[in-house]
Design an enzyme around this catalytic site. Structure first.
Site: not given
Length: 663
Positions: A355, A384, A402, A404, A406, A490, A536
């Site tokens: 992000c 991570r 991910q 992912d 945004h 979320k 997100h």
């Protein structure tokens, strides 16, 4: 206060009870059946023991086995205490620590006096637990002072309990629970009225492992005993059956059998994808790209390593640093003497999420309100620093990718964008055959942003799901207090797999904090700069975990369009080798992922081997098939084979091999 207490019941009636009465007394006054069935109570909403006296007029709800979730949690809590009592009876000198309930059972951590416990100890411990349950020992609550607790544990040689008791806050009400008159543990409760309320046939001890005291590897290693506990034997048997089925579906076992991937210590928590496994990945990636291209996303790629100051500004350095891999920004010392890294090194970090980098792309150039919404998508590789003990195949890794994205949008676009995402996620999950529940995770105690911002963000997510028609019991709609991210509430998608397990996968978060912290803005219609709202979102969550879920959901029998090998052409006799190669060539020309098996082996051996590999279709050819231009199709999971012309077989396989979004 009147002499009689007024106790309001859920049906609207009011019982008058004497001072000092308990929920057990109310249950007995209503009837002997309820007195026998009652397990605990809620007094003014607080879950308490049946023997806790009322302190004034109150509302009361009695908990029975019909209140399954609460009853199960109580039973599992009690099984853990019975386990601890049994272990200390069988192994004198063992120190107790703590033992909570879990989603399907319980565990307890012990410091054995002589040796770590093993699974060979479990049958004897189970037998002792059943003896304690049969004794129907009352479970009695007492309030103690901190000094009493410390003294008790020190006298008993319970150093771990004494250490914990010494750290309890001054002034907090501290409670112990007696099991009969001869064993106690420190616990907040509540508990069942007695051990006899547990079903002695409804639990099973499952395994033993090591665990560090208080989760810190610098502390003493303890023995943790796990168990599963239920309200009755029928529930236990059903759970054990599910465990057997889950073991058959274990993605680590199937991944090895199907030659998809492996993991090894040289790269803790990172996956070595084999050609077949990476073919599944590529098919998923292509499918998702088609979906996001059709939904108006723009794909980007961002750096793996970013300066620590960027993570400080975003807030992740303070909130998330312990889960980040940090890297010194200097050339390491190459001499044998001296430290590898100096104290003067600037720090960078492998990105744990995408992000902040997407905000930096948004900030390049001036954005107008007419440019919004901007939807940036990335198959972003992240790292991570998960503890070694938490790693679990594809489900919990250190390196992951991910799906992912945004979405940077105006305030007036939020509900429409979230609704569009809900509809996209629904379409994708339906393509994989999943049902799901949607849950709204609300503000945690520690968070960024004002209450007004959180009020607004939570309301927007609720409204979007309602507009999409998904905020209904059919979709398992539920709100989860305190479970949002530190910067945003979320929506979560919880998928249900083929054997009833749930997996939290997709998410969308409405964030006003990160655009503020990283100074993202656009020029609004009034000519002034405004902050965009940042949504997100992810649907797979991570490719690694989603593939693991798919393997277990389908028990390795992936849909034909996802299968790494969609068909194998196998010969019965060597005379058919040429025809088999021609069949394979025509299948490949039609876009089928196909292999040939021309080995000098019996056909039953070939069938077994390719079934283990979960190949969807085996096309068997011999001399007759070569002469007639046919094939015998053996479909995975079906007993009978079909004899069809080659052209028909190609058409059949081509239809099944077409991804669902292209049909």
């Amino acid at each position: 206060m009147s002499e009689l207490l007024k106790i309001s019941l859920p049906d609207g009636s009011v019982r008058e009870m004497p001072q000092g009465s308990t929920p057990a007394d109310v249950a007995a006054a209503i009837g002997p059946g309820l007195a026998k069935a009652a397990l605990a109570a809620r007094i003014d909403g607080e879950l308490v023991d049946l023997t806790r006296p009322f302190t004034g007029d109150a509302s009361l709800a009695l908990i029975t086995s019909r209140d399954e979730a609460e009853a199960l949690d109580l039973a599992r809590h009690d099984y853990a205490h019975v386990l601890a009592e049994a272990v200390q009876a069988l192994f004198p000198g063992t120190q107790i620590t703590f033992g909570p309930s879990t989603d399907d059972g319980f565990y307890y951590d012990f410091a054995p006096a002589e040796r770590p416990f093993t699974e060979e100890d479990l049958p004897a411990i189970e037998a002792e637990m059943r003896r304690i349950i049969a004794a129907d020992k009352p479970l009695r609550r007492e309030v103690w002072s901190r000094e009493q607790l410390i003294s008790r544990w020190q006298q008993q040689g319970e150093s771990f309990k004494a250490e914990w008791a010494a750290e309890l806050p001054e002034g907090e009400e501290l409670t112990v629970y007696w099991s009969g008159d001869d064993w106690l543990d420190m616990c907040r409760g509540p508990h069942l009225p007695s051990t006899g309320k547990l079903d002695p046939a409804a639990f099973k001890l499952t395994r033993v492992s090591g665990a560090y005291w208080r989760g810190d590897q610098k502390n003493a290693m303890l023995s943790r005993i796990y168990g599963t506990g239920w309200l009755n034997k029928k529930q236990l048997d059903a759970h054990l059956t599910r465990l057997e089925e889950a073991a058959k579906r274990d993605h680590r076992k199937l991944g090895a059998e199907m030659d998809l991937f492996h993991l090894q210590q040289e790269a803790h928590g990172s996956v070595f994808w084999h050609p077949k496994g990476y073919k599944v990945w590529r098919e998923l990636e292509a499918y998702m790209r088609r979906a996001i291209d059709g939904a108006g996303y723009r794909e980007v790629k961002t750096p793996q390593v970013m300066d620590a100051r960027q993570w400080e500004q975003s807030g992740h350095w303070g909130k998330y640093r312990e889960n980040m891999f940090v890297i010194p920004d200097e050339v390491p010392n190459t001499e044998d003497e001296g430290p590898i890294v100096s104290n003067d090194a600037q720090w960078m970090a492998l990105k744990p999420m995408n992000c902040p980098a997407h905000v930096l792309i948004f900030r390049q150039g001036i954005k107008s309100y007419r440019d919004l919404p901007l939807r940036f998508y990335e198959n972003g590789c992240c790292h991570r620093n998960e503890p070694h003990g938490a790693l679990h195949g594809l489900m919990r890794v250190r390196q992951f990718t991910q799906d992912d994205a945004h979405i940077f949008c105006r305030e007036d676009q939020i509900v429409a964008e979230v609704r569009a995402f809900c509809e996209l996620a629904d379409r994708i999950y339906m393509d994989f055959g999943f049902t799901y529940a949607i849950k709204l995770a609300l503000r945690p105690e520690k968070r960024f942003g004002s209450d007004a911002q959180w009020d607004q963000a939570e309301a927007e997510l609720r409204n979007a799901v309602a507009e999409a028609g998904l905020a209904t019991p059919e979709y398992g709609w539920e709100e989860l207090p305190g479970e949002g991210a530190f910067y945003a509430p979320k929506l979560e998608w919880h998928l249900t797999d083929a054997i009833g397990r749930t997996w939290q996968v997709g998410t969308i978060q409405s964030d006003r904090v990160l655009p503020e912290r990283l100074d993202a803005s656009y020029v609004a219609e009034d000519g002034e700069r405004h902050r965009p709202v940042m949504l997100h979102r992810a649907i797979f969550g991570s490719y690694e975990r989603f593939i693991g879920i798919l393997i277990e959901h389908f028990a390795g029998k992936l849909p034909v369009w996802l299968a790494p090998v969609q068909a194998v052409v196998a010969t019965i006799v060597s005379d058919a080798d040429g025809y088999a190669q021609d069949v394979a060539a025509q299948l490949a020309a039609a876009g089928i992922r196909v292999e040939t098996d021309l080995r000098n082996e019996k056909i039953n051996y070939k069938v077994r081997e390719h079934s283990l590999q979960k190949v969807p279709h085996l096309l068997v050819v011999g001399k007759r098939e070569a002469e007639e231009g046919t094939v015998a199709i053996r479909t995975l999971g079906e007993e009978r084979q079909r004899f069809v012309p080659l052209a028909e077989a190609i058409a059949l396989l081509k239809a099944e091999a077409t991804p669902p979004d292209l049909r």
